[in-house]
Design a protein around this motif. Sequence first.
Motif, mmCIF file in Angstrom:
data_model
loop_
_atom_site.group_PDB
_atom_site.id
_atom_site.type_symbol
_atom_site.label_atom_id
_atom_site.label_comp_id
_atom_site.label_asym_id
_atom_site.label_seq_id
_atom_site.Cartn_x
_atom_site.Cartn_y
_atom_site.Cartn_z
ATOM 1 N N ASP A 32 -6.345 10.117 -1.069
ATOM 2 C CA ASP A 32 -6.764 8.798 -1.564
ATOM 3 C C ASP A 32 -7.348 8.861 -2.975
ATOM 4 O O ASP A 32 -7.060 8.006 -3.805
ATOM 5 N N ARG A 35 -4.649 9.326 -5.514
ATOM 6 C CA ARG A 35 -3.952 8.046 -5.702
ATOM 7 C C ARG A 35 -4.766 7.119 -6.600
ATOM 8 O O ARG A 35 -4.234 6.509 -7.525
ATOM 9 N N TYR A 40 -1.396 8.951 -8.321
ATOM 10 C CA TYR A 40 -0.439 9.837 -7.647
ATOM 11 C C TYR A 40 0.180 9.180 -6.419
ATOM 12 O O TYR A 40 -0.503 8.560 -5.624
ATOM 13 N N GLU A 41 1.479 9.315 -6.290
ATOM 14 C CA GLU A 41 2.196 8.929 -5.088
ATOM 15 C C GLU A 41 3.209 10.039 -4.781
ATOM 16 O O GLU A 41 3.996 10.401 -5.658
ATOM 17 N N ARG A 43 6.474 11.911 -3.814
ATOM 18 C CA ARG A 43 7.885 11.531 -3.924
ATOM 19 C C ARG A 43 8.719 12.101 -2.789
ATOM 20 O O ARG A 43 9.827 11.635 -2.553
#
Length: 53
Positions: A32, A35, A40-41, A43
């Motif tokens: 969390d 993010r 950041y996510e 891929r």
Amino acid sequence: MTSSSASLMAEVYPGVEIRKDLGEHGTLLSIDKARRVLGYEPRHSWRDHVDQL
């Protein structure tokens, strides 16, 4: 893992409070902050690269 995250928590860390919904196979390590701070996510999912049992 074929076991759910909640099942693993109950088995390995009995009595530890779960503070958010883990989903069926949600991570037990929070990303969390990555993010929120870095945007950041992920891929890719490791599940896409491992044969299912």
